[in-house]
Design a protein around this motif. Sequence first.
Motif, PDB file in Angstrom:
ATOM      1  N   PHE A 209       0.817  -1.209   0.000  1.00  0.00           N
ATOM      2  CA  PHE A 209       0.000   0.000   0.000  1.00  0.00           C
ATOM      3  C   PHE A 209       0.854   1.264   0.000  1.00  0.00           C
ATOM      4  O   PHE A 209       0.399   2.336   0.360  1.00  0.00           O
ATOM      5  N   ALA A 252      -3.344  -9.478  -1.004  1.00  0.00           N
ATOM      6  CA  ALA A 252      -3.128  -8.118  -1.492  1.00  0.00           C
ATOM      7  C   ALA A 252      -3.262  -8.046  -3.004  1.00  0.00           C
ATOM      8  O   ALA A 252      -3.795  -7.071  -3.545  1.00  0.00           O
ATOM      9  N   LEU A 256      -5.889  -5.604  -4.831  1.00  0.00           N
ATOM     10  CA  LEU A 256      -5.423  -4.569  -5.751  1.00  0.00           C
ATOM     11  C   LEU A 256      -5.744  -4.891  -7.200  1.00  0.00           C
ATOM     12  O   LEU A 256      -5.490  -4.067  -8.080  1.00  0.00           O
TER      13      LEU A 256
END
Length: 527
Positions: A209, A252, A256
Amino acid sequence: MPKSAIRPLGWQAALLLLLGYIALDWTSQSHPLHGLAITPWSPAPALGLLCLVRYGGRAAPLLALAILAADGWLRDLSLPWQLGAGLAIQLAAGDWAIAEVMRRRLNRKGVFADRRGLITWVSIVVIGTLFNSLAFIAGLLLTRFLPPEAAAESLVHHWLGQLGSVLVFMPLLAMIMDARGRARLRPLLLGQESLSLVATGSVLAFTFFTGEMTEFKYFSVLFLPIAWAAARQGLAGAVLTVGLTQLGVIAAARLLGLSAINVLELEVLVMVLALSGFFIGVVVDEKQRLGAELQQTLRLAAAGEMAGALSHELHQPLTALLMYARAGQHLLAAGETGERLRDVIARVEAESQRAADVVSRLRDFFRTGTTRLERIWLRELLSLAASRLSAQAKQQGIALVLHPAPPCALWADRLQLEVVLRNLLANAFEATAERPEAERQVRVSTHLESAGRVCITVEDSGPGVTEEMVEHLFEAFHTSKASGMGLGLAISRAIIEAHGGSLLAEVADHGVFKVFLPIEESPGDGT
């Protein structure tokens, strides 16, 4: 591998294989190529391979059934059931072949335990999964369910998906399915060491992030918690943090919305991190094992040294006990029941206590390094040590010279210092044995040093110590004697250093050993 090492396949293990495989395969339902069972991340084969290692060929039909069920139920493949069943059997047979090689080349769990095992395990996994993927893609090509132009891309995706799964998850699953492995993992999850998992999660969040994730700018930061866990907790720490890293990376990537190519690149990076962490972990475990083995060897060797010290130190009290016992028998035979008999019994008691003290104090030092300090006059200590070896010196034709010591006292463990002096004198006697009898001489001298220390020098007429010998003279197991264990000087130095002193050897044309010990600040009359 012996057949006895293969565990029986009970219904619990069968259920674990079927349901566990399907559950793990469900987590990999992303980025399928050409509508087939080809994804960049596929953890299920790790469970199937591990079950084949543990339960042998009996698990192969169940694995084929699990593959077929996952493909037909979860992936909803549009393949004829005959082809689906054939591919499932082919994949299960390929995994069975890999498991057989692992069982023969590695330990009974099919995973590595040292650096050599790690290299062997990685080689088997890389080559085995490659051949398995080649056979799978060839089957799809021959049946025309995969266009030829997509063969190379499909092979890479299928191979890397299976390879990454086995490399990352097979060690973790092996620990989870083993009682000893769970015992190693439990403190990492529940104890203070769980901080490494918190660190891993924090680094994962920072990595994904912060910045542009498609370029993986900060991905190398993930190596820090893996290396830290491996260095502190060995292979168990590396396996757990690598598994957590893999799960975090996949989660993740999905959050994303990364493409299949990016996920594949991530998998390659995770594999590199995993192998690096595993290597550090097995090195740490090997070091701990070698340290434990060395400690055990040192304890056994120290026991031998203690036995030698005990045999010498107990000789005098046991001899005295025998003499007093015989004297008591003679007194009883003569009808003595008065003061003389009580005196003999008191002497027997005193010598028995002395023998018990010898055993107790040497045992305490060799076990825990404990010393029992008392005030000892230096003259008394040296004269006692020399007198106990005077008979041996006379028998070997050695002139043992004891120079007068200054009137000073030590705070020391008498028995331990006697062991050191006995060892130095015994070494000096052996060194002079090479000389003609007229030239055999051993001298013990002392002088006061500055800063409240005394120096005890033991010299002999032997060949002396060379510069090459000095470097390793006090190392454990270093000896020039054919029957020696190489521990006498190492233990002597440890005893002297425990008393706040030092023991060293000088390079000279004859033997020179010096013992430096602290003394009382106010020397008095030691007569």
